[in-house]
Design a protein around this motif. Structure first.
Motif, PDB file in Angstrom:
ATOM      1  N   ALA A 132      39.954  -9.236  -6.010  1.00 39.56           N
ATOM      2  CA  ALA A 132      38.677  -9.856  -5.662  1.00 39.56           C
ATOM      3  C   ALA A 132      38.553 -11.187  -6.399  1.00 39.56           C
ATOM      4  O   ALA A 132      38.801 -11.254  -7.609  1.00 39.56           O
ATOM      5  N   PHE A 133      38.191 -12.226  -5.665  1.00 40.75           N
ATOM      6  CA  PHE A 133      37.887 -13.529  -6.240  1.00 40.75           C
ATOM      7  C   PHE A 133      36.373 -13.687  -6.252  1.00 40.75           C
ATOM      8  O   PHE A 133      35.739 -13.730  -5.190  1.00 40.75           O
ATOM      9  N   LEU A 134      35.795 -13.769  -7.453  1.00 38.55           N
ATOM     10  CA  LEU A 134      34.339 -13.787  -7.589  1.00 38.55           C
ATOM     11  C   LEU A 134      33.878 -15.025  -8.348  1.00 38.55           C
ATOM     12  O   LEU A 134      34.429 -15.349  -9.412  1.00 38.55           O
ATOM     13  N   PRO A 135      32.833 -15.706  -7.855  1.00 40.40           N
ATOM     14  CA  PRO A 135      32.298 -16.860  -8.581  1.00 40.40           C
ATOM     15  C   PRO A 135      31.563 -16.417  -9.835  1.00 40.40           C
ATOM     16  O   PRO A 135      30.869 -15.399  -9.831  1.00 40.40           O
ATOM     17  N   ILE A 136      31.707 -17.212 -10.907  1.00 38.77           N
ATOM     18  CA  ILE A 136      31.013 -16.885 -12.161  1.00 38.77           C
ATOM     19  C   ILE A 136      30.243 -18.075 -12.726  1.00 38.77           C
ATOM     20  O   ILE A 136      29.704 -17.998 -13.832  1.00 38.77           O
ATOM     21  N   GLY A 137      30.180 -19.169 -12.006  1.00 43.63           N
ATOM     22  CA  GLY A 137      29.680 -20.419 -12.566  1.00 43.63           C
ATOM     23  C   GLY A 137      28.209 -20.477 -12.882  1.00 43.63           C
ATOM     24  O   GLY A 137      27.760 -21.333 -13.633  1.00 43.63           O
ATOM     25  N   ASP A 138      27.410 -19.565 -12.281  1.00 45.73           N
ATOM     26  CA  ASP A 138      25.954 -19.591 -12.441  1.00 45.73           C
ATOM     27  C   ASP A 138      25.373 -20.852 -11.781  1.00 45.73           C
ATOM     28  O   ASP A 138      26.086 -21.606 -11.133  1.00 45.73           O
ATOM     29  N   PHE A 196      32.308 -28.655 -12.523  1.00 48.39           N
ATOM     30  CA  PHE A 196      31.258 -29.617 -12.814  1.00 48.39           C
ATOM     31  C   PHE A 196      30.504 -29.130 -14.059  1.00 48.39           C
ATOM     32  O   PHE A 196      30.490 -27.935 -14.345  1.00 48.39           O
ATOM     33  N   PRO A 197      29.865 -30.038 -14.785  1.00 46.04           N
ATOM     34  CA  PRO A 197      29.167 -29.615 -16.010  1.00 46.04           C
ATOM     35  C   PRO A 197      28.144 -28.502 -15.785  1.00 46.04           C
ATOM     36  O   PRO A 197      27.994 -27.622 -16.645  1.00 46.04           O
ATOM     37  N   VAL A 198      27.473 -28.507 -14.651  1.00 48.84           N
ATOM     38  CA  VAL A 198      26.397 -27.544 -14.423  1.00 48.84           C
ATOM     39  C   VAL A 198      26.918 -26.117 -14.238  1.00 48.84           C
ATOM     40  O   VAL A 198      26.149 -25.150 -14.365  1.00 48.84           O
ATOM     41  N   ILE A 199      28.208 -25.958 -13.959  1.00 48.70           N
ATOM     42  CA  ILE A 199      28.758 -24.604 -13.807  1.00 48.70           C
ATOM     43  C   ILE A 199      29.809 -24.316 -14.889  1.00 48.70           C
ATOM     44  O   ILE A 199      30.732 -23.528 -14.683  1.00 48.70           O
TER      45      ILE A 199
END
Length: 226
Positions: free
Chosen positions: A160-166, A195-198
């Motif tokens: 599973a590839f899951l985003p974690i960046g918030d 990017f800085p925000v994530i």
């Protein structure tokens, strides 16, 4: 099957003599190791219409006659740009010569921006890909949602590839809870630090995951398959 990660949400799969790129954001991606002029995908799978996921799809597809698979509104837009695109809908599956693709829910947005307009790209989605007896889940950009349990109940997910960046997607805590619902053998964190925000430390995510193997990959590294 060979599966490799290439920064942000870019994944490459080689299977059945076919090279597949998922969300090929190459130009403008500070974390990728790929170069547009060196990539020759047979197939491109798209989770949604945001520019950091569609990326170089149009250029690559036109240069190599790649088949693009996308949700309906995005696929129709790409067809109008001269791309060979196969439209699908959330919940729908299709058996291609290279493997089976099924779109799942994802809770996010989906627009594609050109220099002159913002295009409504329809629904976002996640992708279940089945080939060589393996099940791969790319969640795309999404919030945590309860029906991930259904995805886990109905599929034995190998990777599973899951985003974690918030900020735009799940953060580490929600992504770790998603792992509990999905129960993959292996999970790879994506969509962070571009990017800085994530900005995130993926090790913080790994510490929260209890019953799945976490593989933190640098751009160009391959997944160790179960």
């Amino acid at each position: 099957m060979e599966i490799s990660y290439h920064g942000h949400s870019v994944v490459k799969i080689k299977t059945n003599g076919t090279t597949i790129l998922i969300d090929p954001f190459i130009t403008g991606n500070p974390l990728t190791d790929l170069k547009v002029e060196e990539e020759k995908p047979d197939v491109i799978l798209l989770t949604h219409g945001h520019n950091d996921h569609v990326g170089d799809t149009i250029a690559l597809a036109k240069a190599h006659n790649s088949q693009v698979v996308a949700l309906n509104e995005l696929a129709v837009y790409l067809q109008k740009q001269g791309v060979n695109a196969h439209p699908m809908g959330v919940g729908g599956a299709y058996e291609f010569p290279f493997g089976k693709v099924k779109y799942t829910l994802a809770f996010h947005g989906s627009t594609y921006e050109t220099e002159t307009e913002v295009v409504n790209a329809g629904n976002p989605g996640g992708i279940l890909f089945y080939a060589e007896g393996l099940t791969i889940y790319h969640a795309g950009d999404t919030a945590l949602f309860g029906d991930m349990k259904l995805i886990g109940d109905r599929n034995e997910i190998d990777v599973a590839f899951l985003p974690i960046g918030d900020n735009f997607t799940m953060g580490p805590e929600d992504a770790a809870y998603a792992v509990e619902l999905l129960r993959p053998k292996t999970v790879v964190p994506i969509h962070y630090n571009t990017f800085p925000v994530i900005k995130q430390d993926p090790n913080d995510f790994a510490k929260l995951v209890k019953n799945s193997k976490v593989q933190i990959l640098e751009a160009g590294q391959e997944v160790e398959l179960p």
